[in-house]
Write an enzyme that holds these catalytic residues in place. Structure first.
Site, short mmCIF file in Angstrom:
data_model
loop_
_atom_site.label_atom_id
_atom_site.label_comp_id
_atom_site.label_asym_id
_atom_site.label_seq_id
_atom_site.Cartn_x
_atom_site.Cartn_y
_atom_site.Cartn_z
N ASP A 132 -1.56 5.57 -5.82
CA ASP A 132 -1.95 4.57 -4.82
C ASP A 132 -1.98 3.13 -5.30
OD1 ASP A 132 -2.79 3.25 -2.45
OD2 ASP A 132 -4.64 4.30 -2.40
N ASP A 134 0.92 -1.36 0.02
CA ASP A 134 -0.11 0.17 -0.16
C ASP A 134 0.90 1.22 0.04
OD1 ASP A 134 -2.06 1.57 0.10
OD2 ASP A 134 -2.51 1.42 2.24
#
Ligand SMILES: *[C@@H]1O[C@H](CO)[C@@H](O)[C@H](O)[C@H]1NC(C)=O
Ligand SMILES: *[C@@H]1O[C@H](CO)[C@@H](O)[C@H](O)[C@H]1NC(C)=O
Ligand SMILES: *[C@@H]1O[C@H](CO)[C@@H](O)[C@H](O)[C@H]1NC(C)=O
Ligand SMILES: *[C@@H]1O[C@H](CO)[C@@H](O)[C@H](O)[C@H]1NC(C)=O
Ligand SMILES: *[C@@H]1O[C@H](CO)[C@@H](O)[C@H](O)[C@H]1NC(C)=O
Ligand SMILES: *[C@@H]1O[C@H](CO)[C@@H](O)[C@H](O)[C@H]1NC(C)=O
Ligand SMILES: *[C@@H]1O[C@H](CO)[C@@H](O)[C@H](O)[C@H]1NC(C)=O
Ligand SMILES: *[C@@H]1O[C@H](CO)[C@@H](O)[C@H](O)[C@H]1NC(C)=O
Length: 440
Positions: free
Chosen positions: A317, A109
């Site tokens: 992201d 992440d």
């Protein structure tokens, strides 16, 4: 998936029992090491139909994206974001923690910092396919004291819950309201290739709630903050190369990758600045300038993508599936796309938040317009498979645009498939080049 700060709460209740049982060692500093790691997509091996996969990813992106940066956002998580009550994640990083090594599978992440996994004795844990990490079985486990540099790396995340026994606890939550609470650990982390690094600070999650799937045991934050794995390992750069989400081939993450390996991509390396936003120091902001659909550069002012007083802007992201665009921009992309595709639109109640067309089951792939993202100094010509999702459904076929509407612009991982994306932290630049990620 993006990080959102919450207030510390009830930390004190959870900690003491475990502490008594553990030997406290001293810890060491993290050292840089060139490392290659493998990732698998969370849905690999589940035999989902293309349409299911698409729906799930879209709903999950939708559930996560809107909550990102709006401080007031409290939208409930859409039930569609769950898979039989178990929600989905994206690319899983396979690592091991402790001595002897205990395997963990953490969602990669770049939208958060903390590295954490579920720990014994867990108060509130979600089911996972691997055993919980058990510090009492590790000879390299250590608890940093409240006054240690480790505990002070990111004061927005940690707090001292008991001065007497010096317990450094943490609390961390995500844009989708998932949260983990526990105490900080210092441990040896080993990578599949065999390299191991002592002294890595990670969260031992004892109360983990929200959207998790049994394949993941926690999250590996790759953001820009001091607690993230790249920051702790002090790497100058890292890269990821995601294989197709619908396939089974493992993907690769590399730390400090040699420049010549990077140059092996197909086509010209594109490079754009990584921008910092003091209001959200975790995120990697890019400067997106415009979007072309077909041959039309959409009439969007650059200000639509820009950071304004700490809000808005464009981030990249790895923990979000589909790219999202602010409503006004999304509408333009939607309309221009629909104008090019000469097929009936599938009613949106059947496709979730995606724009889909119904195509005949046979024949050649329907025409779709080109999609190009224009960044400062770099152009991303998306290959068809990075923005078009084709799903067979009964006798029919749905052709969907894998982009959703959101509060801000997020470049999601679907758009990064078979692209080698390099985060040059040292020089604050992001580069990307098309690549065969299964051959890296
Ligand atoms: C966790 O897994 C066990 C065994 O597979 C099952 O019995 C239990 O119901 C699961 N718990 C939850 C909360 O899903
Ligand atoms: C701190 O820990 C000590 C030792 O376990 C305990 O006696 C004390 O009550 C704790 N203090 C607080 C404020 O929880
Ligand atoms: C776990 O954390 C949640 C908030 O994230 C809290 O409401 C709950 O009471 C906690 N459970 C325990 C057993 O501490
Ligand atoms: C994820 O879980 C599914 C079902 O539980 C399993 O078949 C699959 O092998 C798992 N994938 C990984 C990478 O662990
Ligand atoms: C990544 O960092 C390493 C070590 O600092 C450096 O040798 C290498 O050239 C960098 N790779 C790229 C692609 O810039
Ligand atoms: C910018 O944001 C800060 C903090 O959120 C706020 O106090 C300030 O009024 C804002 N300025 C403008 C021009 O919106
Ligand atoms: C979608 O909406 C249409 C019209 O409102 C309705 O006829 C149809 O049954 C709905 N489909 C689903 C899958 O809910
Ligand atoms: C395929 O599409 C046609 C026309 O849109 C529709 O009538 C038919 O029910 C669809 N078949 C399936 C299996 O969804």
């Amino acid at each position: 998936m993006t990080k959102q700060p919450i207030k510390m709460q009830k930390l004190v209740l959870l900690i003491p029992a475990l502490l008594a049982a553990l030997a406290i060692n001293s810890c060491c500093n993290a050292a840089a090491a060139p490392v290659r790691m493998q990732l698998t997509h969370v849905d690999a091996g589940r035999g989902l139909s293309g349409r299911e996969l698409m729906r799930r990813m879209a709903l999950r992106s939708k559930a996560r994206a809107p909550r990102l940066l709006s401080s007031s956002a409290t939208a409930p998580v859409s039930p569609g974001a769950y898979d039989d009550g178990v929600p989905m994640t994206e690319y899983l990083l396979h690592l091991a923690i402790g001595t002897p090594p205990q395997p963990v599978q953490l969602t990669l992440d770049t939208g958060s910092d903390l590295v954490w996994t579920q720990c014994q004795p867990c108060a509130v844990c979600f089911n996972q396919s691997l055993p919980y990490y058990d510090a009492s079985r590790s000879s390299t486990f250590a608890l940093p004291s409240c006054d240690s540099t480790q505990c002070k790396l990111d004061p927005s995340v940690t707090m001292c819950v008991n001065q007497t026994v010096q317990t450094c606890a943490f609390s961390y939550s995500y844009g989708d309201k998932s949260a983990t609470i526990g105490f900080l650990d210092v441990e040896t982390v080993s990578f599949v290739a065999g390299a191991s690094v002592p002294g890595v600070v990670f969260g031992c999650g004892l109360n983990n709630t929200g959207i998790f799937r049994s394949n993941e045991t926690g999250i590996a934050g790759f953001g820009r903050g001091p607690l993230s794995l790249p920051s702790q390992l002090k790497v100058g750069n890292f890269s990821h190369c995601f294989t197709a989400v619908s396939g089974r081939k493992p993907s690769t993450v590399l730390f400090d990758l040699p420049a010549d390996l990077y140059k092996n991509g197909r086509g010209t390396v594109q490079t754009t600045p990584l921008i910092k936003n003091p209001a959200h120091p975790t995120f990697y902001y890019l400067s997106l300038k415009g979007i072309t659909v077909g041959s039309t550069r959409l009439p969007v002012p650059e200000s639509a993508f820009a950071l304004k007083n700490g809000t808005g802007g464009t981030i990249i992201d790895s923990g979000t599936a589909f790219t999202s665009l602010p409503p006004r921009v999304y509408r333009l992309v939607h309309d221009e796309f629909a104008a090019h595709v000469k097929l009936p639109v599938v009613p949106s109640n059947e496709t979730g938040p995606l724009l889909c067309f119904s195509a005949p089951p046979l024949g050649k792939a329907p025409h779709v317009p080109k999609l190009v993202l224009h960044f400062e100094g770099a152009t991303m010509h998306l290959p068809r498979e990075n923005y078009v999702f084709e799903a067979k459904d009964g006798g029919n076929c749905s052709i969907c645009l894998a982009i959703i509407e959101g509060e801000m612009t997020i470049i999601g991982n679907f758009q990064q498939q078979n692209m080698h994306v390099l985060y040059d932290l040292k020089n604050s630049k992001l580069s990307f080049v098309r690549a065969k990620c299964d051959k890296l």
